[in-house]
Design a protein around this motif. Structure first.
Motif, PDB file in Angstrom:
ATOM      1  N   GLY A   2     -50.274 -73.739  -9.270  1.00  0.00           N
ATOM      2  CA  GLY A   2     -50.503 -72.347  -9.614  1.00  0.00           C
ATOM      3  C   GLY A   2     -49.340 -71.710 -10.357  1.00  0.00           C
ATOM      4  N   GLY A   3     -48.158 -71.738  -9.757  1.00  0.00           N
ATOM      5  CA  GLY A   3     -46.980 -71.181 -10.406  1.00  0.00           C
ATOM      6  C   GLY A   3     -46.563 -71.961 -11.635  1.00  0.00           C
ATOM      7  N   ASN A   4     -46.736 -73.272 -11.592  1.00  0.00           N
ATOM      8  CA  ASN A   4     -46.392 -74.115 -12.735  1.00  0.00           C
ATOM      9  C   ASN A   4     -47.215 -73.745 -13.962  1.00  0.00           C
ATOM     10  OD1 ASN A   4     -44.620 -76.713 -11.736  1.00  0.00           O
ATOM     11  ND2 ASN A   4     -45.914 -75.927 -10.102  1.00  0.00           N
ATOM     12  N   GLN A   5     -48.516 -73.510 -13.752  1.00  0.00           N
ATOM     13  CA  GLN A   5     -49.376 -73.170 -14.884  1.00  0.00           C
ATOM     14  C   GLN A   5     -49.079 -71.772 -15.404  1.00  0.00           C
ATOM     15  OE1 GLN A   5     -51.421 -75.337 -16.560  1.00  0.00           O
ATOM     16  NE2 GLN A   5     -50.264 -76.727 -15.228  1.00  0.00           N
ATOM     17  N   ALA A   6     -48.671 -70.867 -14.533  1.00  0.00           N
ATOM     18  CA  ALA A   6     -48.279 -69.528 -14.981  1.00  0.00           C
ATOM     19  C   ALA A   6     -47.063 -69.602 -15.895  1.00  0.00           C
ATOM     20  CB  ALA A   6     -47.993 -68.636 -13.778  1.00  0.00           C
ATOM     21  N   ILE A   7     -46.115 -70.470 -15.554  1.00  0.00           N
ATOM     22  CA  ILE A   7     -44.919 -70.643 -16.389  1.00  0.00           C
ATOM     23  C   ILE A   7     -45.314 -71.255 -17.729  1.00  0.00           C
ATOM     24  CG2 ILE A   7     -42.746 -71.921 -16.586  1.00  0.00           C
ATOM     25  CD1 ILE A   7     -42.463 -71.575 -13.526  1.00  0.00           C
ATOM     26  N   GLU A   8     -46.171 -72.272 -17.691  1.00  0.00           N
ATOM     27  CA  GLU A   8     -46.659 -72.849 -18.950  1.00  0.00           C
ATOM     28  C   GLU A   8     -47.318 -71.772 -19.815  1.00  0.00           C
ATOM     29  OE1 GLU A   8     -49.240 -76.167 -18.796  1.00  0.00           O
ATOM     30  OE2 GLU A   8     -47.982 -77.379 -17.472  1.00  0.00           O
ATOM     31  N   ASP A   9     -48.211 -70.978 -19.203  1.00  0.00           N
ATOM     32  CA  ASP A   9     -48.883 -69.903 -19.935  1.00  0.00           C
ATOM     33  C   ASP A   9     -47.872 -69.026 -20.662  1.00  0.00           C
ATOM     34  OD1 ASP A   9     -51.375 -70.652 -18.923  1.00  0.00           O
ATOM     35  OD2 ASP A   9     -51.417 -69.087 -17.395  1.00  0.00           O
ATOM     36  N   ALA A  10     -46.854 -68.601 -19.927  1.00  0.00           N
ATOM     37  CA  ALA A  10     -45.873 -67.662 -20.471  1.00  0.00           C
ATOM     38  C   ALA A  10     -45.176 -68.226 -21.699  1.00  0.00           C
ATOM     39  CB  ALA A  10     -44.851 -67.312 -19.387  1.00  0.00           C
ATOM     40  N   ILE A  11     -44.791 -69.491 -21.626  1.00  0.00           N
ATOM     41  CA  ILE A  11     -44.066 -70.106 -22.729  1.00  0.00           C
ATOM     42  C   ILE A  11     -44.987 -70.319 -23.933  1.00  0.00           C
ATOM     43  CG2 ILE A  11     -42.828 -72.178 -23.438  1.00  0.00           C
ATOM     44  CD1 ILE A  11     -41.282 -70.225 -21.560  1.00  0.00           C
ATOM     45  N   VAL A  12     -46.221 -70.750 -23.681  1.00  0.00           N
ATOM     46  CA  VAL A  12     -47.162 -70.971 -24.786  1.00  0.00           C
ATOM     47  C   VAL A  12     -47.531 -69.646 -25.443  1.00  0.00           C
ATOM     48  CG1 VAL A  12     -49.465 -71.818 -25.391  1.00  0.00           C
ATOM     49  CG2 VAL A  12     -48.047 -73.109 -23.792  1.00  0.00           C
ATOM     50  N   LEU A  13     -47.729 -68.612 -24.648  1.00  0.00           N
ATOM     51  CA  LEU A  13     -48.061 -67.307 -25.201  1.00  0.00           C
ATOM     52  C   LEU A  13     -46.935 -66.795 -26.100  1.00  0.00           C
ATOM     53  CD1 LEU A  13     -49.784 -64.769 -25.393  1.00  0.00           C
ATOM     54  CD2 LEU A  13     -48.802 -64.007 -23.230  1.00  0.00           C
ATOM     55  N   ALA A  14     -45.712 -66.876 -25.612  1.00  0.00           N
ATOM     56  CA  ALA A  14     -44.579 -66.420 -26.429  1.00  0.00           C
ATOM     57  C   ALA A  14     -44.437 -67.245 -27.696  1.00  0.00           C
ATOM     58  CB  ALA A  14     -43.292 -66.482 -25.604  1.00  0.00           C
ATOM     59  N   HIS A  15     -44.747 -68.527 -27.615  1.00  0.00           N
ATOM     60  CA  HIS A  15     -44.679 -69.395 -28.787  1.00  0.00           C
ATOM     61  C   HIS A  15     -45.655 -68.947 -29.866  1.00  0.00           C
ATOM     62  CE1 HIS A  15     -44.542 -73.123 -31.154  1.00  0.00           C
ATOM     63  NE2 HIS A  15     -45.861 -73.095 -31.142  1.00  0.00           N
ATOM     64  N   HIS A  16     -46.890 -68.654 -29.461  1.00  0.00           N
ATOM     65  CA  HIS A  16     -47.918 -68.303 -30.439  1.00  0.00           C
ATOM     66  C   HIS A  16     -47.870 -66.842 -30.872  1.00  0.00           C
ATOM     67  CE1 HIS A  16     -49.917 -72.138 -30.558  1.00  0.00           C
ATOM     68  NE2 HIS A  16     -50.086 -72.158 -29.245  1.00  0.00           N
ATOM     69  N   ALA A  17     -47.226 -65.993 -30.065  1.00  0.00           N
ATOM     70  CA  ALA A  17     -47.206 -64.569 -30.375  1.00  0.00           C
ATOM     71  C   ALA A  17     -45.813 -64.090 -30.756  1.00  0.00           C
ATOM     72  CB  ALA A  17     -47.735 -63.770 -29.191  1.00  0.00           C
ATOM     73  N   ALA A  18     -44.990 -64.966 -31.298  1.00  0.00           N
ATOM     74  CA  ALA A  18     -43.635 -64.572 -31.690  1.00  0.00           C
ATOM     75  C   ALA A  18     -43.699 -63.392 -32.652  1.00  0.00           C
ATOM     76  CB  ALA A  18     -42.909 -65.746 -32.336  1.00  0.00           C
ATOM     77  N   ALA A  19     -42.804 -62.428 -32.462  1.00  0.00           N
ATOM     78  CA  ALA A  19     -42.774 -61.255 -33.328  1.00  0.00           C
ATOM     79  C   ALA A  19     -42.595 -61.681 -34.774  1.00  0.00           C
ATOM     80  CB  ALA A  19     -41.647 -60.316 -32.902  1.00  0.00           C
TER      81      ALA A  19
END
Length: 416
Positions: A302-319
């Protein structure tokens, strides 16, 4: 619509592990970030958490991976046991680390929250600030908007990291059924290590399990689960309930229960979302962690996938990049992976929930047979999960960001 590096503002609703990781990663990729937390402090709900190599590699992106790996405490053998103490299967910390490229790290949630939060500037996290999504926004059009007791906040991006019963998810997908009771409840506690040494283990009984794992600071993280009606509670306290259910199990289980004390046992019913969302975003708003894909804890992901989500989201949504395309890429990348892990966690939960004597005997026999055939077969359960690696920055993205930064620099008035 690309957001300017100097003006892009992301609001994260929820300061759990995923929300804080997203805040750090987004800030690192060019966003101004505000985290809104309903609670009055960052003291996390829960006890311990296991971070597998997949989330450790994700944390490498925000320069936290090695710091977490240094907290690994499991060394040598471990495995799964019968309540009598008989070993059903054996695994080895070295074999697991070699297969997946890193150790399993057990640590207290408070430790992890603190290590992540340190990477945010003062004032970025606002506690005592409940927030509701008022408008998801439109990419290329109006901003997203959240309401708080102190007034509305407009944002270029809103992240719903507000947990299993997410209000942001309900606002985005009101027709989705949401989480359902998984059929069992869990207990967690952290106690001093017992005097007698033990090997880390997870013990499976009829419709129940117990786990005993060491922490780097010398304490023990213990967790348990059992089939139970939703909302049920021990009338004389949860320590007494644990003694009734697990007090006759092998050492060190009874001693750990005795050491937990009447007020140091957390109990939570388990809810999961086996019906996936249609997407993890809408407009300028995205979901991550339990808000997007609540899962049973039976794979510890659960927590592992939340961390993955966060990093992937920031990767694709970089300013500076196209936000609409980035959020679409985030959903496309994360939805299939997390859906598969939710379903696999549910399958393991069904095995744990078996209560009939013949079915439990068959399950235990299969575990023993698989273990005798080789520890690699046991570890294979986590193939495709623990060996995940974060997306890499492309040369084109780095060049685009460098160009945006240069343009912003040229637009700034000279100081005299």
């Amino acid at each position: 619509m690309p957001a300017s590096r100097t003006t892009a503002h992301a609001v994260v609703v929820g300061s759990g592990i995923g929300g804080l990781t997203a805040a750090v990663a987004l800030r690192q990729s060019g966003w101004k970030v505000t985290v809104l937390e309903r609670a009055e402090s960052l003291e996390p709900v829960g006890a311990g958490i296991g971070l597998a190599p997949n989330s450790q590699r994700a944390l490498d992106v925000i320069d936290l991976g090695d710091e977490i790996r240094a907290l690994a405490a499991w060394q040598g053998a471990g495995g799964m046991r019968h309540p009598s103490g008989r070993w059903l299967s054996r695994t080895d910390s070295t074999a697991a680390a070699e297969r997946f490229g890193g150790p399993l790290v057990l640590l207290h949630r408070a430790t992890l929250i603190d290590r992540i939060a340190r990477r945010l500037p003062e004032g970025a996290v606002r506690t005592g600030s409940p927030a509701e999504l008022a408008d998801a926004g439109t990419v290329g059009g109006r901003p997203a908007r959240v309401t708080t007791p102190d007034g509305d906040i407009e944002a270029d991006l809103v992240i719903g990291a507000d947990g299993i019963h997410s209000s942001v998810r309900r606002a985005l997908f009101p027709q989705h059924p949401g989480p359902a009771y998984a059929g069992f409840t869990t207990w967690r506690t952290v106690v001093p290590a017992p005097e007698r040494p033990f090997e880390p283990h997870e013990t499976w009984g009829a419709g129940s399990l117990w786990g005993t794992q060491p922490l780097k600071d010398g304490r023990i993280y213990a967790y348990a689960a059992a089939v139970a009606p939703p909302g049920a509670r021990g009338g004389d306290g949860e320590q007494a309930e644990l003694l009734r259910r697990f007090g006759d199990w092998h050492d060190p289980v009874p001693g750990i229960i005795a050491a937990s004390g009447p007020d140091r046992v957390l109990r939570n019913d388990v809810h999961h979302m086996t019906t996936p969302l249609p997407a993890f975003h809408r407009g300028r708003t995205a979901l991550l962690g339990d808000a997007a894909h609540a899962m049973a804890p039976t794979l510890g992901q659960g927590g592992n996938q939340a961390i993955e989500d966060a990093i992937v989201l920031a990767h694709h949504a970089a300013a500076g990049q196209d936000l609409g395309a980035g959020l679409a890429a985030y959903s496309a990348e994360r939805l299939p992976r997390t859906t598969a892990i939710v379903r696999k966690s549910a399958q393991v939960a069904r095995l744990m929930s078996l209560t009939g004597t013949p079915a439990v005997a068959v399950r235990d026999t299969l575990m023993s047979v698989v273990s005798r055939l080789g520890p690699g077969l046991v570890l294979r359960t986590f193939d495709g999960i623990a060996d995940w690696r974060p997306p890499q920055r492309t040369y084109a993205a780095e060049a685009q960001e460098a160009h945006a930064e240069q343009g912003a620099h040229e637009e700034r008035p000279a100081r005299h």
